[in-house]
Design an enzyme around this catalytic site. Structure first.
Site, PDB file in Angstrom:
ATOM      1  N   TYR A   1       0.832  -1.207   0.000  1.00 18.55           N
ATOM      2  CA  TYR A   1       0.000   0.000   0.000  1.00 18.55           C
ATOM      3  C   TYR A   1       0.861   1.248   0.000  1.00 18.55           C
ATOM      4  CZ  TYR A   1       1.025   0.972   4.926  1.00 18.55           C
ATOM      5  OH  TYR A   1       1.664   1.285   6.098  1.00 18.55           O
TER       6      TYR A   1
ATOM      7  N   ARG B   1       8.040   3.704  -4.962  1.00 20.74           N
ATOM      8  CA  ARG B   1       8.104   2.768  -3.832  1.00 20.74           C
ATOM      9  C   ARG B   1       7.009   1.709  -3.939  1.00 20.74           C
ATOM     10  NH1 ARG B   1       7.862   5.212   2.105  1.00 20.74           N
ATOM     11  NH2 ARG B   1       5.684   5.493   1.510  1.00 20.74           N
TER      12      ARG B   1
ATOM     13  N   LYS C   1       6.556  -1.940   1.861  1.00 22.79           N
ATOM     14  CA  LYS C   1       5.402  -1.329   2.537  1.00 22.79           C
ATOM     15  C   LYS C   1       4.211  -2.285   2.415  1.00 22.79           C
ATOM     16  CE  LYS C   1       3.316   3.246   3.150  1.00 22.79           C
ATOM     17  NZ  LYS C   1       3.789   3.466   4.532  1.00 22.79           N
TER      18      LYS C   1
ATOM     19  N   LEU D   1      11.423   1.300   6.783  1.00 25.43           N
ATOM     20  CA  LEU D   1      10.753   1.778   5.583  1.00 25.43           C
ATOM     21  C   LEU D   1      11.515   2.992   5.076  1.00 25.43           C
ATOM     22  CD1 LEU D   1       8.268   1.527   3.706  1.00 25.43           C
ATOM     23  CD2 LEU D   1       7.175   3.237   5.155  1.00 25.43           C
TER      24      LEU D   1
ATOM     25  N   GLU E   1      13.033   2.841  13.798  1.00 24.39           N
ATOM     26  CA  GLU E   1      12.125   3.908  13.375  1.00 24.39           C
ATOM     27  C   GLU E   1      10.942   3.911  14.325  1.00 24.39           C
ATOM     28  OE1 GLU E   1      10.553   3.083   9.451  1.00 24.39           O
ATOM     29  OE2 GLU E   1      10.733   0.923   9.766  1.00 24.39           O
TER      30      GLU E   1
END
Length: 307
Positions: A35, A54, A149, A205, A181
């Site tokens: 997504y 991406r 992702k 990511l 992260e």
């Protein structure tokens, strides 16, 4: 957040009340999909190229064929804004799964990927961007391919929920004390005029805003080092912030109930917020800097000897 009426699918535009997929759907049953979330300002996509690239990288990594070529996808997503008469601040969510097929771990053959994209009105988070937010720390128990992702977000969801239950905005994730992260954002620490953040490996990511922040730093002569920092380093930080498509550049003023420095958003964070607004085309009257003194930013010079 108000959802717009029209949704893009792999075959047509439909009203959101008519969107329907079989219950044997790979995304629902396996999280077998990817997504993207794209920010929209004044009816225009921001960092669209980065998000589309991406999306295709993520799909390729898990062997899903996107049902549109890039040029066609751009055209359809622009039409989605036009059909929904989007003129303000919003977000576009786009999801692609391997498709609908009888449940089996093995990839189904001859199945077309399912795609849908919709738009919701989303105002900017002005107050927290001005005042800063608190975060908690949480072990990073995600899989090793976080650069994809994917729809597999249960560890992220659990960490974010724990943060909410503790009255915080986010959870900073760490592996044995080394910060990777946040649950839905990239994380940064500032010390002696230099920004530190985890390298863009498979363990995080590769944020679209993160990539743009690195460009801002080059232009502003702010050292940007892809060197991981630890929970111990947080105790001595001069500033911290996080970034994402919906949080933009968000100051972190408390971690696990302890203030970062004086508990106020730092100067470098403010510089990057200002650079973000300029890059995104945010007009002056809608700036987060309505209550922030600008001269201090204009006078600031990064440490020439920072290394």
């Amino acid at each position: 957040m108000t959802m717009k009426p029209y949704v893009l699918t792999q075959t047509e535009y439909v009203n959101n009340e008519e969107l329907n997929y079989p219950f044997e759907e790979r995304g629902l049953q396996f999280g077998d999909g990817v997504y993207e979330v794209v920010r929209i300002y004044d009816g225009e996509y921001y960092l669209m190229d980065e998000h589309v690239e991406r999306l295709y990288r993520s799909a390729e990594a898990i062997k899903i064929e996107v049902p549109f070529e890039k040029a066609e996808l751009y055209q359809k997503l622009n039409q989605l804004l036009e059909m929904n008469q989007v003129t303000g601040d919003a977000k576009m969510y786009l999801q692609i799964t391997r498709g609908s097929a009888p449940r089996d771990h093995v990839f189904p053959e001859g199945v077309v990927a399912n795609l849908y994209a919709y738009v919701k009105d989303v105002p900017r988070k002005l107050e927290p961007m001005r005042e800063g937010v608190s975060v908690i720390t949480h072990p990073d128990i995600r899989w090793e391919l976080c650069y994809i992702k994917s729809l597999n977000l249960l560890p992220n969801v659990m960490a974010k929920q724990e943060a909410k239950e503790q009255g915080s905005f986010e959870a900073i994730l760490h592996k044995e004390g080394k910060v990777t992260e946040c649950s839905s954002a990239n994380a940064y620490l500032v010390k002696d005029g230099t920004i530190y953040t985890h390298p863009a490996t498979k363990n995080i990511l590769h944020g679209c805003v993160r990539m743009r922040i690195e460009e801002f730093c080059q232009k502003l002569d702010i050292p940007f080092k892809e060197i991981p920092f630890t929970l111990e380093h947080i105790q001595e930080a001069d500033e911290m912030f996080l970034s994402s498509s919906t949080a933009e550049v968000m100051p972190i003023t408390q971690v696990d109930g302890e203030f970062i420095a004086d508990g106020e958003p730092g100067v470098i964070t403010r510089l990057l917020q200002q650079a973000y607004e300029q890059d995104a085309g945010i007009p002056e009257y809608r700036s987060i800097f309505e209550t922030v003194v600008r001269p201090g930013l204009e006078e600031y010079k990064p440490h020439a000897d920072a290394n």
